[in-house]
Scaffold this motif. Structure first.
Motif, PDB file in Angstrom:
ATOM      1  N   PRO A  53       3.964   9.091   1.008  1.00 21.28           N
ATOM      2  CA  PRO A  53       3.278  10.074   1.844  1.00 21.28           C
ATOM      3  C   PRO A  53       2.140   9.447   2.640  1.00 21.28           C
ATOM      4  O   PRO A  53       1.387   8.633   2.110  1.00 21.28           O
ATOM      5  CB  PRO A  53       2.743  11.089   0.830  1.00 21.28           C
ATOM      6  CG  PRO A  53       2.727  10.371  -0.471  1.00 21.28           C
ATOM      7  CD  PRO A  53       3.788   9.346  -0.421  1.00 21.28           C
ATOM      8  N   MET A  54       2.081   9.791   3.908  1.00 20.27           N
ATOM      9  CA  MET A  54       1.007   9.293   4.772  1.00 20.27           C
ATOM     10  C   MET A  54      -0.256  10.109   4.526  1.00 20.27           C
ATOM     11  O   MET A  54      -0.179  11.284   4.191  1.00 20.27           O
ATOM     12  CB  MET A  54       1.409   9.441   6.244  1.00 20.27           C
ATOM     13  CG  MET A  54       2.464   8.460   6.686  1.00 20.27           C
ATOM     14  SD  MET A  54       1.781   6.808   6.867  1.00 20.27           S
ATOM     15  CE  MET A  54       0.755   7.044   8.309  1.00 20.27           C
ATOM     16  N   GLY A  72       0.787  -1.216   0.000  1.00 20.56           N
ATOM     17  CA  GLY A  72       0.000   0.000   0.000  1.00 20.56           C
ATOM     18  C   GLY A  72       0.825   1.274   0.000  1.00 20.56           C
ATOM     19  O   GLY A  72       0.288   2.355  -0.182  1.00 20.56           O
ATOM     20  N   GLU A  73       2.125   1.182   0.216  1.00 19.43           N
ATOM     21  CA  GLU A  73       2.922   2.409   0.250  1.00 19.43           C
ATOM     22  C   GLU A  73       3.123   2.986  -1.147  1.00 19.43           C
ATOM     23  O   GLU A  73       3.320   4.184  -1.313  1.00 19.43           O
ATOM     24  CB  GLU A  73       4.260   2.149   0.939  1.00 19.43           C
ATOM     25  CG  GLU A  73       4.082   1.984   2.441  1.00 19.43           C
ATOM     26  CD  GLU A  73       5.384   1.978   3.198  1.00 19.43           C
ATOM     27  OE1 GLU A  73       5.507   2.749   4.150  1.00 19.43           O
ATOM     28  OE2 GLU A  73       6.263   1.175   2.873  1.00 19.43           O
ATOM     29  N   LEU A  74       3.099   2.148  -2.140  1.00 19.08           N
ATOM     30  CA  LEU A  74       3.127   2.604  -3.532  1.00 19.08           C
ATOM     31  C   LEU A  74       1.876   2.057  -4.209  1.00 19.08           C
ATOM     32  O   LEU A  74       1.326   1.051  -3.764  1.00 19.08           O
ATOM     33  CB  LEU A  74       4.371   2.066  -4.243  1.00 19.08           C
ATOM     34  CG  LEU A  74       5.709   2.655  -3.805  1.00 19.08           C
ATOM     35  CD1 LEU A  74       6.841   1.860  -4.420  1.00 19.08           C
ATOM     36  CD2 LEU A  74       5.808   4.108  -4.207  1.00 19.08           C
ATOM     37  N   PRO A  75       1.426   2.678  -5.298  1.00 21.05           N
ATOM     38  CA  PRO A  75       0.279   2.095  -6.018  1.00 21.05           C
ATOM     39  C   PRO A  75       0.661   0.704  -6.524  1.00 21.05           C
ATOM     40  O   PRO A  75       1.802   0.496  -6.939  1.00 21.05           O
ATOM     41  CB  PRO A  75       0.082   3.048  -7.193  1.00 21.05           C
ATOM     42  CG  PRO A  75       0.870   4.254  -6.893  1.00 21.05           C
ATOM     43  CD  PRO A  75       1.951   3.872  -5.944  1.00 21.05           C
ATOM     44  N   TRP A  76      -0.273  -0.202  -6.476  1.00 21.08           N
ATOM     45  CA  TRP A  76       0.015  -1.546  -6.986  1.00 21.08           C
ATOM     46  C   TRP A  76       0.021  -1.492  -8.510  1.00 21.08           C
ATOM     47  O   TRP A  76      -0.987  -1.187  -9.142  1.00 21.08           O
ATOM     48  CB  TRP A  76      -1.018  -2.533  -6.492  1.00 21.08           C
ATOM     49  CG  TRP A  76      -0.875  -2.813  -5.028  1.00 21.08           C
ATOM     50  CD1 TRP A  76       0.180  -2.471  -4.236  1.00 21.08           C
ATOM     51  CD2 TRP A  76      -1.814  -3.466  -4.172  1.00 21.08           C
ATOM     52  NE1 TRP A  76      -0.037  -2.881  -2.949  1.00 21.08           N
ATOM     53  CE2 TRP A  76      -1.250  -3.492  -2.878  1.00 21.08           C
ATOM     54  CE3 TRP A  76      -3.064  -4.030  -4.366  1.00 21.08           C
ATOM     55  CZ2 TRP A  76      -1.892  -4.065  -1.791  1.00 21.08           C
ATOM     56  CZ3 TRP A  76      -3.703  -4.607  -3.288  1.00 21.08           C
ATOM     57  CH2 TRP A  76      -3.124  -4.627  -2.016  1.00 21.08           C
ATOM     58  N   ARG A  84       8.680  10.602  -8.460  1.00 17.61           N
ATOM     59  CA  ARG A  84       8.308  11.221  -7.180  1.00 17.61           C
ATOM     60  C   ARG A  84       9.466  12.026  -6.603  1.00 17.61           C
ATOM     61  O   ARG A  84       9.275  13.091  -6.033  1.00 17.61           O
ATOM     62  CB  ARG A  84       7.881  10.140  -6.180  1.00 17.61           C
ATOM     63  CG  ARG A  84       6.493   9.620  -6.451  1.00 17.61           C
ATOM     64  CD  ARG A  84       5.955   8.825  -5.288  1.00 17.61           C
ATOM     65  NE  ARG A  84       4.624   8.335  -5.603  1.00 17.61           N
ATOM     66  CZ  ARG A  84       3.859   7.669  -4.761  1.00 17.61           C
ATOM     67  NH1 ARG A  84       4.286   7.393  -3.560  1.00 17.61           N
ATOM     68  NH2 ARG A  84       2.667   7.260  -5.123  1.00 17.61           N
TER      69      ARG A  84
END
Lengths: 87, 346
Positions: free
Chosen positions: A83-84, A12-16, A36
């Motif tokens: 980013p959170m 989930g930290e990067l788009p799949w 990014r």
């Protein structure tokens, strides 16, 4: 030049962005991370990504940034890449 | 079966203790009676309840207590509890169970909420079960073993699935911050009004206003990433009946773990293959769907169990199934609920 050795990312930290092969997924992931970092104002010289075929989990190795890059701490890099959510 | 409210409550509380032989220390395997209070807890959460007729002080093994209560509560009369020097004696009719007392000198007391804590009345907390299927079971990634309560609702993710349910309650506003909790401590919560409060490390959920029956959930650090970036925005959606899809998947699942979905105009076909040493099983099936013109026809291979789990979060029969290419996330969407299942290379 500033080199950052190792940054792990998780679900989930990067788009799949799944790809037909793991190599292609890693290439797509590297391009995304590169983009990014450049958006954040850093000039990237090189980076490599090791990830699974979904880009859902992996590691970023050998991020090399042009300039001194001293202003950016390790944790800051993490914030720019993953980013959170606000709230 | 005759089961008094106290016995039901003790069994419910016992469900929060760690089963014997699991990874926790022995004091997590105990059910602790302290006067009229009974509690059980592990390092991730627990439950405390106040009993009506039972008043004893001791600690006993969860496994033995559950076995004894289930056996004895089949009797005609109420179950009674007494403690002697060595055992908790539980009696019903002519039957007696003696449970050895545990040494719980190292057991922590149950975490009591600060009296100054502000409690909020909420509804719909039990809906957390609709997203909990997507939490990771990998204990080495504890932040993914949790459900997040945020202002959009509830959300959970592991490496290949994700779920999100939007709720009317803005949990982060109510609690003052986003909270991540281990969802197994929310099971069996039931619907209706609940009282919740949050301190720095714990979320408290009370089933009554007086707080005589509450559970405490240890909060994990708020480290879950932004999940909205995982949701595909352009995936074509078709209307599908959950019951029809589940029935088809059940037929397919009898022989295989994976299924290939292939859509054609208003039809969704299933293919699966499995083999043992002597036979190759192949199952072909299909159901009707209501698909748009641009609905893709590329084969998509999925883990059947994960797709069935994603369908478990739906409430109504009709939902939208989003398929794209064979390597794009599959979307299950209905109203405020959305789930994503990653396809598998065929």
């Amino acid at each position: 030049m500033k080199q950052i050795a190792h940054l792990r990312f998780t679900a989930g930290e990067l788009p799949w962005k799944p790809a037909p092969t793991r190599i292609q997924a890693q290439e797509a992931g590297a391009a995304l991370i590169w983009e990014r970092l450049e958006k954040a104002g850093w000039s990237v010289v090189a980076l490599s990504v090791h990830a699974n075929e979904y880009m859902s989990e992996g590691e970023i190795w050998d991020v090399v940034l042009r300039g001194d890059g001293d202003a950016m701490a390790f944790s800051e890099l993490r914030n720019y890449l993953f980013p959170m959510p606000k709230g | 079966m005759k089961m008094t409210p106290d016995v039901e409550l003790i069994l419910k509380v016992a469900g929060f203790a760690s089963p014997t032989g699991e990874r926790y220390g022995s004091h997590w395997e105990g059910v602790h009676f302290r006067g009229t209070a009974v509690y059980a807890q592990t390092e991730h959460g627990g439950m405390l309840a106040t009993l009506e007729d039972v008043k004893v002080t001791c600690s006993v093994s969860r496994d033995l207590l559950v076995k004894a209560l289930r056996a004895l509560s089949k009797g005609e009369h109420a179950v009674t509890f007494k403690v002697n020097k060595q055992a908790l004696v539980i009696t019903c009719d002519a039957s007696t169970a003696e449970l050895p007392l545990m040494d719980t000198s190292s057991a922590p007391a149950f975490y009591a909420p600060d009296p100054k804590l502000k409690w909020h009345v909420v509804e719909g907390l039990d809906a957390i079960a609709r997203v909990a299927w997507a939490v990771s079971l990998d204990q080495t990634r504890p932040h993914l073993c949790t459900v997040r309560l945020c202002d959009d609702g509830f959300e959970a993710v592991d490496g290949t699935v994700m779920s999100r349910l939007e709720t009317d309650t803005k949990w982060a506003t109510v609690l003052g911050r986003r909270v991540q909790v281990y969802p197994e401590f929310m099971t069996g919560l039931g619907s209706g009004r609940r009282w919740i409060a949050c301190d720095e490390k714990h979320l408290f959920v009370s089933e009554d206003e007086a707080g005589t029956r509450y559970r405490v959930l240890k909060c994990a650090p708020d480290s879950m990433p932004d999940l909205s970036q995982l949701i595909p925005q352009r995936t074509p959606l078709a209307k599908v009946s959950r019951e029809a899809l589940l029935a088809a998947l059940k037929r397919v699942k009898s022989s295989a773990r994976y299924v290939t979905l292939r859509a054609s105009h208003n039809r969704l076909a299933f293919e699966s293959e499995a083999a043992d040493a002597h036979t190759l099983f192949a199952i072909h099936d299909s159901i009707e769907i209501e698909s748009p013109k641009n609905y893709p026809s590329a084969p998509i291979n999925l883990d059947i169990g994960k797709l069935v789990a994603a369908l478990g979060g739906l409430v109504d029969d009709e939902f939208q199934l989003g398929l794209d290419t064979g390597i794009t996330p599959v979307v299950v969407r209905a109203g405020s609920y959305i789930a994503i299942v990653m396809p598998r290379r065929a």
